[in-house]
Scaffold this motif. Sequence first.
Motif, mmCIF file in Angstrom:
data_model
loop_
_atom_site.group_PDB
_atom_site.id
_atom_site.type_symbol
_atom_site.label_atom_id
_atom_site.label_comp_id
_atom_site.label_asym_id
_atom_site.label_seq_id
_atom_site.Cartn_x
_atom_site.Cartn_y
_atom_site.Cartn_z
ATOM 1 N N PHE A 59 0.834 -1.195 0.000
ATOM 2 C CA PHE A 59 0.000 0.000 0.000
ATOM 3 C C PHE A 59 0.876 1.255 0.000
ATOM 4 C CE2 PHE A 59 -3.153 3.006 1.608
ATOM 5 C CZ PHE A 59 -4.299 2.596 0.936
ATOM 6 N N PHE A 60 1.953 1.240 0.797
ATOM 7 C CA PHE A 60 2.891 2.367 0.857
ATOM 8 C C PHE A 60 3.543 2.600 -0.500
ATOM 9 C CE2 PHE A 60 7.230 3.916 1.303
ATOM 10 C CZ PHE A 60 7.092 5.022 2.121
ATOM 11 N N MET A 61 4.054 1.530 -1.111
ATOM 12 C CA MET A 61 4.759 1.676 -2.382
ATOM 13 C C MET A 61 3.823 2.114 -3.496
ATOM 14 S SD MET A 61 7.863 1.259 -1.630
ATOM 15 C CE MET A 61 8.427 1.462 -3.313
ATOM 16 N N ASP A 62 2.595 1.630 -3.465
ATOM 17 C CA ASP A 62 1.619 2.076 -4.471
ATOM 18 C C ASP A 62 1.351 3.570 -4.338
ATOM 19 O OD1 ASP A 62 1.454 -0.472 -5.420
ATOM 20 O OD2 ASP A 62 -0.613 -0.841 -4.795
ATOM 21 N N ALA A 63 1.280 4.070 -3.079
ATOM 22 C CA ALA A 63 1.037 5.494 -2.850
ATOM 23 C C ALA A 63 2.215 6.337 -3.334
ATOM 24 C CB ALA A 63 0.780 5.752 -1.368
ATOM 25 N N LEU A 64 3.412 5.795 -3.236
ATOM 26 C CA LEU A 64 4.613 6.556 -3.573
ATOM 27 C C LEU A 64 4.976 6.451 -5.048
ATOM 28 C CD1 LEU A 64 6.775 8.281 -2.109
ATOM 29 C CD2 LEU A 64 8.154 6.200 -1.945
ATOM 30 N N GLU A 65 4.894 5.223 -5.602
ATOM 31 C CA GLU A 65 5.413 4.976 -6.949
ATOM 32 C C GLU A 65 4.355 4.544 -7.951
ATOM 33 O OE1 GLU A 65 8.997 4.793 -8.269
ATOM 34 O OE2 GLU A 65 8.873 6.391 -6.798
ATOM 35 N N GLY A 66 3.126 4.345 -7.495
ATOM 36 C CA GLY A 66 2.070 3.942 -8.418
ATOM 37 C C GLY A 66 1.665 2.495 -8.231
ATOM 38 N N PRO A 67 0.452 2.139 -8.681
ATOM 39 C CA PRO A 67 -0.079 0.786 -8.493
ATOM 40 C C PRO A 67 0.826 -0.296 -9.079
ATOM 41 C CG PRO A 67 -1.786 2.292 -9.256
ATOM 42 C CD PRO A 67 -0.491 3.034 -9.364
ATOM 43 N N PRO B 202 26.421 26.039 -0.356
ATOM 44 C CA PRO B 202 26.153 25.494 -1.692
ATOM 45 C C PRO B 202 25.256 24.262 -1.602
ATOM 46 C CG PRO B 202 28.477 26.037 -1.445
ATOM 47 C CD PRO B 202 27.867 26.180 -0.084
ATOM 48 N N THR B 203 24.177 24.258 -2.378
ATOM 49 C CA THR B 203 23.156 23.212 -2.262
ATOM 50 C C THR B 203 22.806 22.669 -3.636
ATOM 51 O OG1 THR B 203 22.220 24.264 -0.293
ATOM 52 C CG2 THR B 203 20.827 22.695 -1.448
ATOM 53 N N LEU B 204 22.696 21.357 -3.717
ATOM 54 C CA LEU B 204 22.291 20.670 -4.945
ATOM 55 C C LEU B 204 20.998 19.906 -4.702
ATOM 56 C CD1 LEU B 204 22.807 19.486 -7.829
ATOM 57 C CD2 LEU B 204 24.130 17.672 -6.693
ATOM 58 N N PHE B 205 20.014 20.127 -5.551
ATOM 59 C CA PHE B 205 18.780 19.353 -5.548
ATOM 60 C C PHE B 205 18.841 18.359 -6.705
ATOM 61 C CE2 PHE B 205 17.590 23.219 -3.352
ATOM 62 C CZ PHE B 205 16.736 22.782 -2.349
ATOM 63 N N ILE B 206 18.497 17.094 -6.420
ATOM 64 C CA ILE B 206 18.479 16.055 -7.452
ATOM 65 C C ILE B 206 17.093 15.425 -7.482
ATOM 66 C CG2 ILE B 206 19.577 13.989 -8.378
ATOM 67 C CD1 ILE B 206 21.970 14.513 -6.628
ATOM 68 N N GLY B 207 16.552 15.245 -8.690
ATOM 69 C CA GLY B 207 15.244 14.618 -8.824
ATOM 70 C C GLY B 207 15.197 13.648 -9.986
ATOM 71 N N GLY B 208 14.179 12.804 -9.976
ATOM 72 C CA GLY B 208 13.913 11.934 -11.106
ATOM 73 C C GLY B 208 12.885 12.604 -12.014
ATOM 74 N N GLU B 209 13.160 12.649 -13.298
ATOM 75 C CA GLU B 209 12.267 13.361 -14.213
ATOM 76 C C GLU B 209 10.870 12.761 -14.267
ATOM 77 O OE1 GLU B 209 13.944 13.834 -18.092
ATOM 78 O OE2 GLU B 209 15.083 15.629 -17.507
ATOM 79 N N LYS B 210 10.737 11.491 -13.887
ATOM 80 C CA LYS B 210 9.425 10.840 -13.967
ATOM 81 C C LYS B 210 8.749 10.674 -12.607
ATOM 82 C CE LYS B 210 9.987 8.434 -18.369
ATOM 83 N NZ LYS B 210 9.838 7.135 -19.088
ATOM 84 N N THR B 211 9.313 11.271 -11.570
ATOM 85 C CA THR B 211 8.664 11.210 -10.259
ATOM 86 C C THR B 211 7.340 11.965 -10.314
ATOM 87 O OG1 THR B 211 10.805 11.136 -9.151
ATOM 88 C CG2 THR B 211 8.910 11.718 -7.802
ATOM 89 N N LYS B 212 6.313 11.377 -9.709
ATOM 90 C CA LYS B 212 4.987 11.987 -9.719
ATOM 91 C C LYS B 212 4.626 12.509 -8.328
ATOM 92 C CE LYS B 212 3.364 8.834 -13.350
ATOM 93 N NZ LYS B 212 2.372 7.776 -13.696
ATOM 94 N N GLY B 213 3.513 13.232 -8.256
ATOM 95 C CA GLY B 213 2.996 13.675 -6.969
ATOM 96 C C GLY B 213 3.640 14.954 -6.474
ATOM 97 N N LEU B 214 3.701 15.083 -5.153
ATOM 98 C CA LEU B 214 4.138 16.318 -4.508
ATOM 99 C C LEU B 214 5.649 16.502 -4.531
ATOM 100 C CD1 LEU B 214 3.274 18.802 -2.800
ATOM 101 C CD2 LEU B 214 3.448 17.341 -0.771
ATOM 102 N N LEU B 215 6.418 15.437 -4.588
ATOM 103 C CA LEU B 215 7.867 15.530 -4.452
ATOM 104 C C LEU B 215 8.521 16.490 -5.458
ATOM 105 C CD1 LEU B 215 8.585 11.795 -3.668
ATOM 106 C CD2 LEU B 215 9.169 13.710 -2.159
ATOM 107 N N PRO B 216 8.178 16.425 -6.758
ATOM 108 C CA PRO B 216 8.801 17.379 -7.692
ATOM 109 C C PRO B 216 8.436 18.829 -7.383
ATOM 110 C CG PRO B 216 7.832 15.530 -8.879
ATOM 111 C CD PRO B 216 7.352 15.432 -7.463
ATOM 112 N N LYS B 217 7.205 19.054 -6.951
ATOM 113 C CA LYS B 217 6.791 20.417 -6.598
ATOM 114 C C LYS B 217 7.606 20.944 -5.433
ATOM 115 C CE LYS B 217 2.672 23.141 -5.413
ATOM 116 N NZ LYS B 217 1.191 23.086 -5.224
#
Length: 272
Positions: A164-172, A215-230
Amino acid sequence: MQTLHVNGYDMAYLDVGQSNGPPPLVCVHGSLCDFRIWSSVIGPLSKRHRLICVSLRHFFPERWDGAGRTYSITQHVDDVIAFIETLNMGPVDLMGHSRGGHICFRVAQRRPDLLRRLILAEPGGELDATLDPDYKAGPSPLLARFTAAAEKIAAGDVDGGLAFFMDALEGPGTWPRLPPTAKQLLRDNAVTLIGQVRDNRPPFTKADAEAIRMPTLFIGGEKTKGLLPKVLHTLAAHVAGSNTAMIPNATHPMFEQAPQRYSEIVLEFLAS
């Protein structure tokens, strides 16, 4: 594996790489993980840097029962600060992923004197009204999903709760696709989700972001969904002089999906 006694707790960690050279890179894992989550990037990163990968209070190798109130963002921030102080190696580089990114952000906010550089890989958290015009007070929808997962785990349905946790984070359908080693790591830390839903994690504010000066670096995945990219892009826009790198074809566990590219980004930033 070694341990360091901080704040009345033996914090487990891995120490890999050369002890001479640049400041050590302290790595802080996210939800349901531990120091093992960095295994895919330890090789390339440790060729140039000493890596110190910690397991936070109540995570593997500890077997926690979920009781008590010693699991919280505040406690983990206090522990990371004390850990860096006890290392007594001067300012370090600090890298955190997801919830660990939130912890590292708060460490940088409170104790900038302990850090040289900061790396935040999709830091977890919410934005308040000073950063998000769509902000609504109260529990987030994601927290409601995580709470439902924690309730399943507390009732003994560990795999059901983790699915249930992984589905909420990464999709069904994410859980069945995970390899056995990844599933076991999540099982080893499943009970920590019970503590996490009691976190009362403070949202990020504009003042918080503007307080980060190193000095700060932000790293993200281009295909991450939901609130994290925002959250990532909003914080990056308000942390003065920060850099942002997005990894193609990757989602939230980007350093596991693209370890070589992730390591190249980190090493380039640390050398700049």
